[in-house]
Design a protein around this motif. Structure first.
Motif, PDB file in Angstrom:
ATOM      1  N   TYR A 191       0.825  -1.213   0.000  1.00 16.92           N
ATOM      2  CA  TYR A 191       0.000   0.000   0.000  1.00 16.92           C
ATOM      3  C   TYR A 191       0.860   1.265   0.000  1.00 16.92           C
ATOM      4  CZ  TYR A 191      -4.211  -2.749   0.961  1.00 16.92           C
ATOM      5  OH  TYR A 191      -5.264  -3.618   0.874  1.00 16.92           O
ATOM      6  N   LEU A 192       1.960   1.235   0.731  1.00 20.82           N
ATOM      7  CA  LEU A 192       2.834   2.409   0.793  1.00 20.82           C
ATOM      8  C   LEU A 192       3.398   2.734  -0.585  1.00 20.82           C
ATOM      9  CD1 LEU A 192       4.377   4.536   2.432  1.00 20.82           C
ATOM     10  CD2 LEU A 192       6.150   2.823   2.832  1.00 20.82           C
ATOM     11  N   PHE A 193       3.902   1.719  -1.284  1.00 18.71           N
ATOM     12  CA  PHE A 193       4.474   1.953  -2.612  1.00 18.71           C
ATOM     13  C   PHE A 193       3.405   2.388  -3.602  1.00 18.71           C
ATOM     14  CE2 PHE A 193       8.243   0.217  -0.954  1.00 18.71           C
ATOM     15  CZ  PHE A 193       9.268   0.404  -1.873  1.00 18.71           C
ATOM     16  N   ALA A 194       2.203   1.808  -3.513  1.00 21.14           N
ATOM     17  CA  ALA A 194       1.129   2.182  -4.433  1.00 21.14           C
ATOM     18  C   ALA A 194       0.746   3.650  -4.252  1.00 21.14           C
ATOM     19  CB  ALA A 194      -0.083   1.281  -4.195  1.00 21.14           C
ATOM     20  N   GLY A 195       0.552   4.066  -2.994  1.00 20.33           N
ATOM     21  CA  GLY A 195       0.178   5.457  -2.739  1.00 20.33           C
ATOM     22  C   GLY A 195       1.255   6.438  -3.168  1.00 20.33           C
ATOM     23  N   LEU A 196       2.504   6.141  -2.805  1.00 20.27           N
ATOM     24  CA  LEU A 196       3.604   7.039  -3.165  1.00 20.27           C
ATOM     25  C   LEU A 196       3.799   7.098  -4.680  1.00 20.27           C
ATOM     26  CD1 LEU A 196       6.260   6.174  -0.424  1.00 20.27           C
ATOM     27  CD2 LEU A 196       4.761   8.162  -0.529  1.00 20.27           C
ATOM     28  N   ALA A 197       3.617   5.974  -5.357  1.00 19.45           N
ATOM     29  CA  ALA A 197       3.789   5.953  -6.819  1.00 19.45           C
ATOM     30  C   ALA A 197       2.808   6.913  -7.484  1.00 19.45           C
ATOM     31  CB  ALA A 197       3.593   4.532  -7.339  1.00 19.45           C
ATOM     32  N   GLY A 198       1.525   6.874  -7.050  1.00 24.20           N
ATOM     33  CA  GLY A 198       0.539   7.774  -7.640  1.00 24.20           C
ATOM     34  C   GLY A 198       0.821   9.232  -7.359  1.00 24.20           C
ATOM     35  N   VAL A 199       1.181   9.542  -6.123  1.00 29.52           N
ATOM     36  CA  VAL A 199       1.445  10.934  -5.742  1.00 29.52           C
ATOM     37  C   VAL A 199       2.657  11.485  -6.493  1.00 29.52           C
ATOM     38  CG1 VAL A 199       2.103  12.452  -3.834  1.00 29.52           C
ATOM     39  CG2 VAL A 199       0.386  10.676  -3.472  1.00 29.52           C
ATOM     40  N   LEU A 200       3.719  10.712  -6.536  1.00 27.96           N
ATOM     41  CA  LEU A 200       4.937  11.183  -7.195  1.00 27.96           C
ATOM     42  C   LEU A 200       4.749  11.293  -8.700  1.00 27.96           C
ATOM     43  CD1 LEU A 200       7.615   9.197  -5.157  1.00 27.96           C
ATOM     44  CD2 LEU A 200       6.893  11.565  -4.876  1.00 27.96           C
ATOM     45  N   PHE A 201       3.953  10.415  -9.308  1.00 29.18           N
ATOM     46  CA  PHE A 201       3.700  10.520 -10.749  1.00 29.18           C
ATOM     47  C   PHE A 201       2.941  11.802 -11.063  1.00 29.18           C
ATOM     48  CE2 PHE A 201       1.286   9.856 -14.622  1.00 29.18           C
ATOM     49  CZ  PHE A 201       2.227   9.280 -15.475  1.00 29.18           C
ATOM     50  N   LEU A 202       1.906  12.107 -10.269  1.00 29.03           N
ATOM     51  CA  LEU A 202       1.122  13.314 -10.537  1.00 29.03           C
ATOM     52  C   LEU A 202       1.880  14.591 -10.187  1.00 29.03           C
ATOM     53  CD1 LEU A 202      -2.534  12.436  -9.507  1.00 29.03           C
ATOM     54  CD2 LEU A 202      -1.545  12.598 -11.777  1.00 29.03           C
ATOM     55  N   SER A 203       2.926  14.490  -9.359  1.00 18.73           N
ATOM     56  CA  SER A 203       3.710  15.690  -9.076  1.00 18.73           C
ATOM     57  C   SER A 203       4.464  16.143 -10.321  1.00 18.73           C
ATOM     58  CB  SER A 203       4.709  15.413  -7.946  1.00 18.73           C
ATOM     59  OG  SER A 203       5.693  14.483  -8.366  1.00 18.73           O
ATOM     60  N   GLN A 204       4.700  15.222 -11.259  1.00 18.13           N
ATOM     61  CA  GLN A 204       5.375  15.559 -12.512  1.00 18.13           C
ATOM     62  C   GLN A 204       4.379  15.800 -13.647  1.00 18.13           C
ATOM     63  OE1 GLN A 204       8.680  15.946 -12.541  1.00 18.13           O
ATOM     64  NE2 GLN A 204       8.741  15.377 -10.369  1.00 18.13           N
ATOM     65  N   HIS A 205       3.172  15.225 -13.532  1.00 16.24           N
ATOM     66  CA  HIS A 205       2.174  15.341 -14.607  1.00 16.24           C
ATOM     67  C   HIS A 205       0.838  15.707 -13.980  1.00 16.24           C
ATOM     68  CE1 HIS A 205       5.187  12.251 -15.699  1.00 16.24           C
ATOM     69  NE2 HIS A 205       5.187  12.852 -16.868  1.00 16.24           N
ATOM     70  N   ASN A 206       0.705  16.963 -13.579  1.00 13.09           N
ATOM     71  CA  ASN A 206      -0.458  17.383 -12.791  1.00 13.09           C
ATOM     72  C   ASN A 206      -1.607  17.824 -13.699  1.00 13.09           C
ATOM     73  OD1 ASN A 206      -1.984  17.919 -10.618  1.00 13.09           O
ATOM     74  ND2 ASN A 206      -0.671  19.482  -9.734  1.00 13.09           N
ATOM     75  N   ARG A 207      -2.142  16.860 -14.469  1.00 15.27           N
ATOM     76  CA  ARG A 207      -3.289  17.162 -15.326  1.00 15.27           C
ATOM     77  C   ARG A 207      -4.287  16.020 -15.227  1.00 15.27           C
ATOM     78  NH1 ARG A 207       0.685  18.323 -19.146  1.00 15.27           N
ATOM     79  NH2 ARG A 207       0.003  16.615 -20.489  1.00 15.27           N
ATOM     80  N   ARG A 208      -5.564  16.344 -15.416  1.00 14.82           N
ATOM     81  CA  ARG A 208      -6.616  15.333 -15.294  1.00 14.82           C
ATOM     82  C   ARG A 208      -6.408  14.203 -16.296  1.00 14.82           C
ATOM     83  NH1 ARG A 208     -11.610  16.157 -12.942  1.00 14.82           N
ATOM     84  NH2 ARG A 208     -11.216  18.381 -12.988  1.00 14.82           N
ATOM     85  N   ALA A 209      -5.914  14.533 -17.473  1.00 15.23           N
ATOM     86  CA  ALA A 209      -5.705  13.518 -18.505  1.00 15.23           C
ATOM     87  C   ALA A 209      -4.641  12.509 -18.110  1.00 15.23           C
ATOM     88  CB  ALA A 209      -5.313  14.196 -19.823  1.00 15.23           C
ATOM     89  N   LYS A 210      -3.814  12.851 -17.125  1.00 11.47           N
ATOM     90  CA  LYS A 210      -2.722  11.969 -16.713  1.00 11.47           C
ATOM     91  C   LYS A 210      -3.117  11.028 -15.577  1.00 11.47           C
ATOM     92  CE  LYS A 210       0.407  13.616 -19.529  1.00 11.47           C
ATOM     93  NZ  LYS A 210       1.049  12.768 -20.559  1.00 11.47           N
ATOM     94  N   ILE A 211      -4.350  11.136 -15.066  1.00  6.63           N
ATOM     95  CA  ILE A 211      -4.739  10.294 -13.931  1.00  6.63           C
ATOM     96  C   ILE A 211      -4.726   8.828 -14.333  1.00  6.63           C
ATOM     97  CG2 ILE A 211      -6.578   9.727 -12.308  1.00  6.63           C
ATOM     98  CD1 ILE A 211      -7.391  12.618 -12.297  1.00  6.63           C
TER      99      ILE A 211
END
Length: 730
Positions: A408-428
């Motif tokens: 769970y820790l890796f899953a949550g951090l992976a999503g947060v860190l990915f969106l920190s570089q691609h902060n757009r709705r299309a990137k979700i």
């Protein structure tokens, strides 16, 4: 109803309490000790494993007792005994020599006295033949024995018979000396060896062997043999202190017997013996109904988690961003995620112990990142990992399922860190695929680390759950995001980025209908964003709101100087009062336009507030020249004044940019002087009275404006005009 909740004074206390309650209820059953039907000498109806690693004190004590009992008693050799017995032998021989010498002296003296008497009698003619023939007197053996026994201790004289002393007393000095040396040597040799009580007689026999070859008379030899045997005694004795120390060392060397976590204590169908019953007691599987320790531990853990949440909300969410609103959003996201985990965990009871891998736990951190901020999202990933490791502890030994917690820790951090570089709705959705990849990689590493044999069905199920978890998290995030944004009027980072797109209909309207205003708005956005970032305000909100703040000018674009290209100024043909009304109206027109197009409330407020209640000085002075009775209040914007830092800074940036643009030769000194003058006028006019801008922050804003404007209006190289002839030839 929602607005009432957001304004509720104690809302934060209620939400924090509810979050703690939700966590406690969700994890209560997972920390509750399992109730087992265990009775002494009964047959176990199920296999019981140890939930913890603990020392088996009973087995350890048995092992220690066995080790101590196996240690033999310690006997110590008393080396000083050899010297003592040698000294005893010497003293006996010395006493014999002393008796002989004393009696010899006494009898010599007596014999001399007799001789003197005989000589005197001769002189007087009284000596007869018998007197002249009298033999010298000598001490008798009985006298010697008596004298010797008087010198020796009474117990010694009792232990040794006269047959030992008589030959010694009768021996010649030479023989006595040799007897002494032989006896001392023999006693010393024998006594320097260990002689326990059981071997004393054997040691005495060695004395005879030692003296056998001595060149002495048989009587003397027999005497010193008896004396030597008497001198040999036990010289090895039991040492209780050394024995106890040795046994303690053996006890200390024993490794504690431990009941390991997951170790089988009793198998199904096995009799619960007294020893097994004790082990069950050690690991806390007896009297589980009375155990409150797990519940206290859970309460302490939740208290720590809540302390972290409170700290990051107080530190990471400024009051200007409506903290209660964001806290309410966080509470809903947190509750949904925890309840989702709890519902899925119920399937563990039907032999799906690994079902937790399918939970889209990354949904929570993704929503927190998009709606609140990144720091709280990262902390939430850690909190969900802790809660998940407890909720999905079915089928594992212990309270925490570290494997699923790590997942769970890796899953949550992976999503947060990915969106920190691609902060757009299309990137979700892409973030969901990235989470699936991380889930797959982590599960693969876990399976390899366990080094177990898994069937192809098991491996396939793990892969499917990892992929589904990431994709479902992204889909649920996309589905829930609009509800939060619409329901709470949240202007998320992603929403701001979307509104900053130049292809947005309203921005295209500003660009096509009022290109001068569009350029002015972009310049204001640059100034406002840099200044807000410098003081810790929301720079992205300031930038995007600046794009829309003058949209009201699109209603009458030519009445604003930045849009008057190669046309006459229409204000020259109308009265100052009418010009004032047209100019002032752009604020309310813009707010109305934004409201009709369902734009964020923050944009509507900034459009209304960016001029505050400032005075239209140009038209006021024009009107004043024509009519002295004109009131200043008639030429002020209706307001309201700026309510937030972002609104105040955009208002300053709007005036500064317009004023600097009017400068013919904008040098750094002129720019700074003009900006300082505008800010000072607004400060003295009370335009910042309703927002929480401090004087220190105003100074930082001024420096930020100057740096940005210096970069825009820097000096340029003046290129020579190209020769027309060369241009033609080219």
């Amino acid at each position: 109803m929602l607005d009432v909740l957001k304004r509720f004074r104690f809302l934060h206390i209620v939400i924090y309490t509810l979050l703690a309650f939700v966590m406690y209820i969700a994890m209560f059953s997972n920390v509750k000790p399992e109730k087992l039907n265990i009775e002494l000498f009964a047959v176990a109806d199920t296999t019981i494993r140890s939930p913890i690693t603990i020392e088996d004190k009973l087995s350890t004590e048995k092992k220690q007792k066995k080790a101590a009992d196996e240690e033999e008693d310690v006997y110590t050799l008393k080396k000083e005994y050899a010297q003592n017995r040698v000294d005893l032998v010497r003293s006996i021989f010395d006493s014999v020599e002393e008796v002989n010498e004393e009696l010899a002296e006494e009898y010599d003296k007596r014999n001399r006295e007799i001789e003197n008497e005989i000589e005197s009698a001769k002189d007087e003619g009284q000596a007869n033949s018998e007197t002249q023939k009298q033999a010298p007197l000598e001490p008798s053996i009985s006298e010697k024995l008596s004298r010797l026994k008087s010198k020796l201790p009474s117990d010694l004289s009792k232990e040794l018979s006269d047959t030992v002393f008589t030959p010694l007393l009768e021996a010649s000095p030479d023989q006595l000396e040799r007897a002494k040396d032989s006896t001392v040597t023999a006693v010393n040799n024998v006594m320097n060896n260990s002689i326990p009580a059981s071997e004393v007689e054997k040691a005495k026999g060695k004395i005879e062997n030692e003296i056998r070859y001595a060149s002495l008379d048989s009587s003397v030899k027999n005497a010193i043999v008896e004396l030597g045997k008497y001198a040999v005694i036990q010289n090895v004795y039991y040492d209780p202190a050394a024995t106890e120390e040795k046994r303690q060392q053996a006890i200390d060397a024993v490794e504690p017997v431990k009941i390991l976590q997951g170790q089988i204590i009793v198998e199904e169908g096995q009799l619960i013996s007294r020893e097994i019953y004790k082990q069950l007691e050690f690991v806390g599987l007896l009297d589980t109904d009375k155990s409150i320790q797990p519940f206290i531990g859970l309460a302490l853990m939740i208290a720590l988690i809540m302390a972290i949440i409170i700290y990051y909300f107080l530190d990471g969410i400024p009051t200007s961003r409506k903290r209660n609103t964001y806290l309410l959003i966080y509470g809903i996201i947190f509750t949904i995620t925890i309840l989702f985990m709890k519902m899925v965990s119920l399937f563990q009871q039907i032999d799906y112990s690994d079902i937790g891998y399918i939970v889209p736990v990354a949904m929570g951190p993704l929503l927190v990142k998009l709606l609140i901020n990144e720091r709280i999202a990262i902390v939430s990933s850690m909190i969900f990992a802790i809660c998940g490791s407890i909720i999905f502890n079915e089928g594992v030994t212990g309270t925490l399922n570290f494997t699923i917690g790590l997942y769970y820790l890796f899953a949550g951090l992976a999503g947060v860190l990915f969106l920190s570089q691609h902060n757009r709705r299309a990137k979700i959705l892409q973030a969901g695929l990235f989470i699936s990849f991380i889930n797959f990689a982590l599960l693969t590493s876990i399976l390899l680390l366990k080094n177990s044999n898994y069937s192809s069905i098991e491996v396939g199920s793990y892969i499917v759950m990892a992929i589904v978890s990431g994709i479902v998290a992204a889909v649920m995030t996309i589905g829930l995001l609009p509800f939060f944004e619409a329901g709470f009027g949240i202007l998320s980072t992603m929403r701001l980025i979307e509104l900053s797109n130049p292809n947005h209909p309203l921005l295209r309207k500003i660009l096509t209908e009022t290109p001068g205003t569009y350029h002015h708005s972009v310049m204001v956005a640059n100034l406002a964003e840099a200044a807000c970032e410098a003081i810790g305000a929301n720079g992205l909100l300031a930038r995007v709101a600046s794009y829309y703040h003058d949209i009201g000018k699109t209603r009458r674009p030519h009445f604003f100087i930045e849009n008057q290209l190669n046309i006459e100024n229409p204000h020259d043909k109308i009265a100052p009062q009418l010009s004032k009304s047209i100019i002032i109206a752009h604020a309310s027109d813009g707010a109305e336009y934004l409201k009709n197009n369902k734009m964020p409330k923050e944009f509507v407020d900034i459009a209304l507030e960016h001029h505050g209640t400032t005075l239209l000085k140009y038209f006021y002075h024009q009107a004043k020249q024509k009519d002295d009775d004109i009131e200043e209040a008639d030429f002020r914007y209706p307001g309201p004044k700026a309510q937030t830092k972002e609104s105040a800074i955009i208002g300053i940036a709007d005036s500064v940019e317009a004023a600097v643009r009017s400068l013919t030769n904008p040098t750094p000194e002129k720019i700074e002087s003009l900006a300082k003058s505008i800010m000072s006028d607004r400060l003295q006019d009370g335009q910042f009275n309703e927002c929480d801008l401090t004087l220190k922050e105003l100074d930082i804003v001024l420096h930020s404006f100057c740096e940005t404007l210096h970069g825009i209006f820097h000096s340029r190289i003046e290129y020579p005009e190209p020769n027309r002839q060369k241009v033609k030839q080219a």
